[in-house]
Design an enzyme around this catalytic site. Structure first.
Site, PDB file in Angstrom:
ATOM      1  N   TRP A   1      -3.365  -1.992  -1.606  1.00  0.00           N
ATOM      2  CA  TRP A   1      -3.159  -3.398  -2.225  1.00  0.00           C
ATOM      3  C   TRP A   1      -3.509  -4.323  -1.240  1.00  0.00           C
ATOM      4  O   TRP A   1      -2.972  -4.634  -0.367  1.00  0.00           O
ATOM      5  CB  TRP A   1      -1.596  -3.638  -2.742  1.00  0.00           C
TER       6      TRP A   1
ATOM      7  N   HIS B   1      11.712 -29.532 -26.229  1.00  0.00           N
ATOM      8  CA  HIS B   1      11.622 -30.516 -25.001  1.00  0.00           C
ATOM      9  C   HIS B   1      10.153 -30.292 -24.433  1.00  0.00           C
ATOM     10  O   HIS B   1       9.947 -30.690 -23.459  1.00  0.00           O
ATOM     11  CB  HIS B   1      12.652 -30.521 -23.913  1.00  0.00           C
TER      12      HIS B   1
ATOM     13  N   GLU C   1      11.959 -12.048 -19.996  1.00  0.00           N
ATOM     14  CA  GLU C   1      11.581 -10.407 -19.748  1.00  0.00           C
ATOM     15  C   GLU C   1      10.567  -9.907 -20.554  1.00  0.00           C
ATOM     16  O   GLU C   1       9.562  -9.430 -20.209  1.00  0.00           O
ATOM     17  CB  GLU C   1      12.886  -9.658 -19.635  1.00  0.00           C
TER      18      GLU C   1
ATOM     19  N   LYS D   1       3.959  -1.550  -7.636  1.00  0.00           N
ATOM     20  CA  LYS D   1       5.338  -1.236  -7.992  1.00  0.00           C
ATOM     21  C   LYS D   1       6.391  -1.978  -7.240  1.00  0.00           C
ATOM     22  O   LYS D   1       7.348  -2.361  -7.519  1.00  0.00           O
ATOM     23  CB  LYS D   1       5.567   0.026  -8.144  1.00  0.00           C
TER      24      LYS D   1
ATOM     25  N   ARG E   1       1.862   2.061  -5.913  1.00  0.00           N
ATOM     26  CA  ARG E   1       1.950   1.122  -4.873  1.00  0.00           C
ATOM     27  C   ARG E   1       0.595   0.248  -4.721  1.00  0.00           C
ATOM     28  O   ARG E   1       0.770  -0.628  -3.834  1.00  0.00           O
ATOM     29  CB  ARG E   1       2.370   1.708  -3.711  1.00  0.00           C
TER      30      ARG E   1
ATOM     31  N   GLU F   1       2.422  -9.135 -17.757  1.00  0.00           N
ATOM     32  CA  GLU F   1       1.876  -8.095 -16.591  1.00  0.00           C
ATOM     33  C   GLU F   1       1.035  -6.904 -17.132  1.00  0.00           C
ATOM     34  O   GLU F   1       0.406  -6.397 -16.383  1.00  0.00           O
ATOM     35  CB  GLU F   1       3.268  -7.710 -15.768  1.00  0.00           C
TER      36      GLU F   1
ATOM     37  N   ASN G   1       0.798   0.296   5.666  1.00  0.00           N
ATOM     38  CA  ASN G   1       1.315  -0.678   4.713  1.00  0.00           C
ATOM     39  C   ASN G   1       2.131  -1.797   5.457  1.00  0.00           C
ATOM     40  O   ASN G   1       2.985  -1.507   6.225  1.00  0.00           O
ATOM     41  CB  ASN G   1       2.072   0.082   3.883  1.00  0.00           C
ATOM     42  N   GLY G   2       1.781  -3.093   5.067  1.00  0.00           N
ATOM     43  CA  GLY G   2       2.394  -4.176   5.670  1.00  0.00           C
ATOM     44  C   GLY G   2       1.586  -5.284   5.990  1.00  0.00           C
ATOM     45  O   GLY G   2       0.378  -5.304   5.543  1.00  0.00           O
TER      46      GLY G   2
ATOM     47  N   LYS H   1       6.654  -9.083 -19.399  1.00  0.00           N
ATOM     48  CA  LYS H   1       6.333  -7.706 -19.687  1.00  0.00           C
ATOM     49  C   LYS H   1       4.795  -7.757 -20.317  1.00  0.00           C
ATOM     50  O   LYS H   1       3.895  -7.153 -20.274  1.00  0.00           O
ATOM     51  CB  LYS H   1       7.164  -6.753 -20.719  1.00  0.00           C
TER      52      LYS H   1
ATOM     53  N   CYS I   1       0.869  -1.106   0.174  1.00  0.00           N
ATOM     54  CA  CYS I   1      -0.038  -0.129   0.114  1.00  0.00           C
ATOM     55  C   CYS I   1       0.993   1.191  -0.079  1.00  0.00           C
ATOM     56  O   CYS I   1       2.137   1.154   0.177  1.00  0.00           O
ATOM     57  CB  CYS I   1      -0.899   0.049   1.322  1.00  0.00           C
TER      58      CYS I   1
END
Ligand code: AGP
Length: 615
Positions: A74, A511, A488, A610, A27, A495, A100-101, A492, A2
């Protein structure tokens, strides 16, 4: 993860808090809320959804209060609903908290409070904190500050929090353990700003205190900041002056932060590369490395720990350091590393890579390594972040503030630092001939220009992206140092466009993944690596043989792979070991355009945040 923000001073708190929430929205954006305190009453507004949804429910009027706290969420404990939105009241509504936590022992504490008659309005762990403070305050003849300390002493887990008490309206109390918290100091201590990071504060002051774990700060107008530990013992603190201005935290002429940050890369790469290169002799140096230089060059092993995109740059670091310096490197997912009881030796170098410098798993893995006696390095982008402050050495990526949740400019800056590190170690270890080292440095100096040239392909990439809006799955293939890049590129796309995508070493395709290939599954093949070129061409033929659609990323002068591809993106040629920085650009742009054209919110993708400051 958060975002919390708070203000106490002479100004009206409401506009500062709302603007602060908007700046922290990257966030977490599941719900938002605000609490304003006047003489003896709180005004609390909260809403599920974004800050804009909160603004929509707040009655139009002038808010004169000059003390307040706010939160953007969040969701961890409890669904993203109105009742779970912060701020949370204590049972009596005399105290409010934003947090936040994650409080790991909240159920135990909640049961105890319920047995004392407390009732709860939400499913959150945070509401336990505020009722615990109230029970300590009511329980004994202690003042508010001590009640907060007594509550904190019982909490297990992570928190950055701000608390207000209507009977002591001149005081704002904040505390931190695990989650980041910055305090902005106004002129002569007349006012204070608090937030999860510097971004909402820099508009007002650039003098900040970063609280350490288990510290509490008491903020009162026109009084110096009091920092204590959770037992009330005074603690010394440092005020850091940070160079951050508004241009760094606004979109400018760009539609999205992600696009702005992609186009900032010629500058951010110049900042990162040239801040570690001496002007004249092309010597690589890391300021403040000092005696650790020897340790680095004589390292038995380098352990890289990271998460997400930073883990991908770690993988690229492994290729570069082993290739150019012949020092063994192992790359670990920090979340697994911290719990699998790994073997860490005293002369190991543990390199933590993190844009935010606050990712909980990477921070914990770094702390574990430090406890085992290893030397810890951090590659971070946020000045004053926890990892930067706690590591034995930190090399900053000067990529500037990265607000888009999908990391772009920080990634290429991380890879630039790792390239500089590998070349410098290789030269020191006499593995890399000075001439080769110098030519690589010369090429690295040119990379920002090559990136600018690659950005000119933006409209070509936007045009081809149109053909993939209905795609439901994607394969990315690369070999050597381009394998982590395939990972990567896939991350991208996943997400920000929510299209399933997988990155694979091209040879690994046979394989298993090749079974998925048909007309409906496009494959993006990175074919810029000369050392593996023929092999990549044969992988492309295997895809073609199954009627797969190929997008290839190739060098300017490529023929063979380009001729057998359905779509081609050409990038400037550069030494194989420096390619990831250049090739990342079309991969980031492709995912950006697909996501934007699909109508996705690229700066705030669903379910993401983020900086992941909880486990
Ligand atoms: C990348 O686009 C994501 N935002 C995410 O994977 C990120 O890289 C990861 O959470 C690590 O963050 P850090 O670099 O701040 O530690």
């Amino acid at each position: 993860m958060c975002g919390i923000v708070g203000y106490i001073g002479q100004r009206k708190a409401y506009p500062i808090l709302i603007e602060g929430l908007k700046r922290l929205e990257y966030r977490g954006y599941d719900s938002a809320g605000i609490a304003l305190l006047s003489k003896d009453s709180f005004e609390v507004y909260k809403e599920a959804g974004k800050v804009a949804d909160l603004e929509a429910v707040i009655p139009e009027k002038e808010y004169l209060q000059n003390v307040g706290i706010a939160h953007t969420r969040w969701a961890t404990h409890g669904q993203p609903t109105f009742k779970n939105a912060h701020p949370h009241y204590s049972e009596s509504k005399d105290i409010v908290v934003v947090h936040n936590g994650i409080i790991e022992n909240f159920m135990l504490l909640k049961r105890r409070l319920i047995s004392q008659g407390y009732q709860f309005r939400s499913d959150t762990d945070t509401e336990v904190i505020v009722n615990l403070i109230e029970s300590e305050y009511k329980g004994g003849d202690v003042n508010f500050e001590i009640a907060v300390n007594k509550a904190l002493q019982q909490l297990h887990g992570a928190y950055a929090m701000a608390v207000l008490f209507k009977e002591e309206p001149e005081k704002l109390i904040v505390a931190r353990k695990g989650s980041p918290l910055a305090i902005g100091i106004g002129k002569e201590y007349a006012e204070f700003f608090i937030a999860s990071d510097a971004i909402p504060i820099v508009e007002y002051t650039q003098d900040l205190i970063y609280l350490n774990d288990n510290e509490v700060a008491i903020l009162e107008r026109n009084k110096r900041v009091k920092v204590k530990d959770i037992y009330g013992k005074p603690k010394r603190y440092k005020v850091k002056h940070i160079e951050l201005d508004n241009n760094m935290i606004t979109k400018g002429e760009y539609e999205h932060f992600m696009l702005k940050e992609i186009f900032e890369q010629p500058n951010t790469l110049s900042n990162t590369i040239f801040s570690h290169l001496s002007e004249k002799e092309d010597t690589i140096y890391f300021e403040g490395l000092g005696d650790l230089k020897e340790q680095l060059n004589n390292a038995n092993r380098i352990l890289i720990i990271a998460c997400g995109t930073s883990w991908h740059s770690g993988l690229i670091g492994e290729y570069l350091i082993e290739e150019l310096a012949r020092v063994p490197v192992e790359v670990e997912y920090a979340s697994e590393f911290r719990y699998r009881n790994p073997i860490v030796k005293k002369n190991d170098i543990v390199l933590a890579i993190s844009q935010s410098g606050e990712t909980a798993d990477t921070l914990a893995a770094m702390r574990y390594s430090k406890e085992q006696g290893a030397t810890t390095f951090a590659i971070c982008n946020v000045y004053g972040s926890s990892m930067a402050r706690e590591a034995d050495f930190v090399a900053y990526t000067y990529a500037g503030v990265e607000i888009g949740v999908a990391s772009t400019k920080a990634f290429t800056a991380q890879v630039a630092i790792l390239s500089l590190l590998a070349i410098s170690m290789g030269e020191k270890n006499k593995i890399l001939d000075t001439k080769i080292a110098q030519s690589l440095i010369k090429e690295l100096r040119e990379v920002p220009k090559l990136v600018a040239k690659t950005l000119e392909k933006d409209s070509t990439i936007a045009k081809l992206a149109k053909d993939f809006l209905k795609t439901t799955s994607f394969l990315y293939l690369g070999r050597g140092v381009n394998f982590p890049l395939a990972l990567e590129g896939a991350l991208k796309l996943k997400e920000i466009s929510y299209i399933h995508a997988e990155g694979y070493p091209a040879a690994e395709m046979k394989h298993g993944p090749i079974a998925m290939i048909d007309e409906t599954l496009p494959t993006l093949i990175i074919g810029t690596n000369e050392a593996y070129y023929e092999k990549v061409v044969s992988n492309a033929q295997e895809v073609k043989a199954r009627k797969g659609t190929i997008i290839s990323v190739v060098n300017e002068d490529d023929k063979q792979l380009a001729n057998m591809s359905d779509y081609v993106i050409r990038v400037p040629k550069v030494a194989d070991v420096l390619q990831p920085i250049v090739v990342a650009i079309p991969l980031h742009l492709f995912s950006y355009h697909v996501a934007v054209m699909k109508g996705c919110n690229v700066d705030q993708p669903r379910n993401l945040a983020k900086s992941v400051t909880v486990e």
